[in-house]
Design an enzyme around this catalytic site. Structure first.
Site, PDB file in Angstrom:
ATOM      1  N   THR A 199       9.068 -54.296 -29.534  1.00 55.75           N
ATOM      2  CA  THR A 199      10.055 -55.160 -28.910  1.00 55.75           C
ATOM      3  C   THR A 199       9.987 -56.540 -29.557  1.00 55.75           C
ATOM      4  O   THR A 199       9.099 -56.819 -30.377  1.00 55.75           O
ATOM      5  CB  THR A 199       9.875 -55.249 -27.384  1.00 55.75           C
ATOM      6  OG1 THR A 199      11.061 -55.829 -26.809  1.00 55.75           O
ATOM      7  CG2 THR A 199       8.665 -56.100 -26.998  1.00 55.75           C
ATOM      8  N   CYS A 210      12.087 -50.428 -28.550  1.00 55.31           N
ATOM      9  CA  CYS A 210      11.499 -49.422 -27.650  1.00 55.31           C
ATOM     10  C   CYS A 210      11.672 -48.006 -28.177  1.00 55.31           C
ATOM     11  O   CYS A 210      11.602 -47.040 -27.410  1.00 55.31           O
ATOM     12  CB  CYS A 210      12.079 -49.552 -26.240  1.00 55.31           C
ATOM     13  SG  CYS A 210      11.820 -51.194 -25.533  1.00 55.31           S
ATOM     14  N   GLY A 251       1.590 -50.540 -23.135  1.00 57.45           N
ATOM     15  CA  GLY A 251       2.362 -49.324 -23.318  1.00 57.45           C
ATOM     16  C   GLY A 251       3.681 -49.617 -24.015  1.00 57.45           C
ATOM     17  O   GLY A 251       4.113 -50.764 -24.114  1.00 57.45           O
TER      18      GLY A 251
END
Length: 209
Positions: free
Chosen positions: A74, A174, A70
């Site tokens: 990053t 993110c 998920g």
């Protein structure tokens, strides 16, 4: 007690991804025991299932890998402790509740950081663990991205210990534009990875009984 396995050196992301996926299958099919991998990756950008391509800015020579976890983009690299719990949420001492699992991960990391004198927070509508760096301004110190297959967890948490934070400029971390990132080192906390590992193992056993 769950076994923690420390992977030596700087590990290739795709090698560890296969290691995780293979072990998840063993837990599902062969009832192998739960384990937690502790990893320090060689430099890599990874994209979760919710990534947007425009969030990849300037990655240079650093490889980009699209994963099944998920979250969004990053960075992983030296000086960052990545924790991959492979836990069976469909076992007698667990709960088949993904939101609860993530909440327990957050509590685990917050308590571990608190041991080193770092006050960490969860911020509504922002995934991960945050610390206040200035008045009304927060920086992310840990990213969370998980996946579950037949209620067995994999992927996990990445905590910046002494990470080269400039590498995050190659992405919108993110998916949060203009958000800051920080590390224990940047906050003035200088700790060896092995010392940090001892604390996260102790704190894990308090949360995941």
């Amino acid at each position: 007690m769950i076994r923690f396995i420390t992977i030596p050196d700087f590990a290739d992301y795709q090698v560890i991804l296969k290691l995780m996926e293979d072990y998840v299958n063993k837990v599902i099919n062969d009832h192998e025991p739960e384990i937690i991998y502790l990893v320090e990756h060689s430099e890599v950008y990874t994209a979760g299932t919710n990534y947007k391509q425009e969030e990849l800015l300037n990655y240079g020579d650093i490889p980009v890998i699209y994963t099944g976890r998920g979250g969004k983009f990053t960075f992983h690299g030296p000086g960052q402790r990545v924790i991959y719990p492979i836990l069976n949420l469909d076992s007698p001492n667990r709960y088949k509740d993904l939101k609860l699992y993530i909440k327990m991960l957050e509590e685990w990391i917050i308590n571990s950081l608190n041991y080193f004198g770092i006050k960490a927070y969860i911020i509504k509508d922002k995934v991960g663990i945050w610390v206040k760096v200035r008045k009304d301004e927060f920086a992310k110190i840990a990213a969370i991205g998980v996946r579950v297959r037949k209620w067995v967890t994999y992927h996990g948490v990445a905590i910046n210990i002494s990470t080269d934070l400039s590498k995050f400029s190659g992405i919108i971390p993110c998916g949060l534009e203009n958000s800051l990132v920080t590390s224990l080192n940047q906050l003035g906390i200088h700790v060896e990875m092995s010392e940090f590992d001892k604390i996260i193992q102790t704190e894990f056993n308090k949360i995941f009984k």
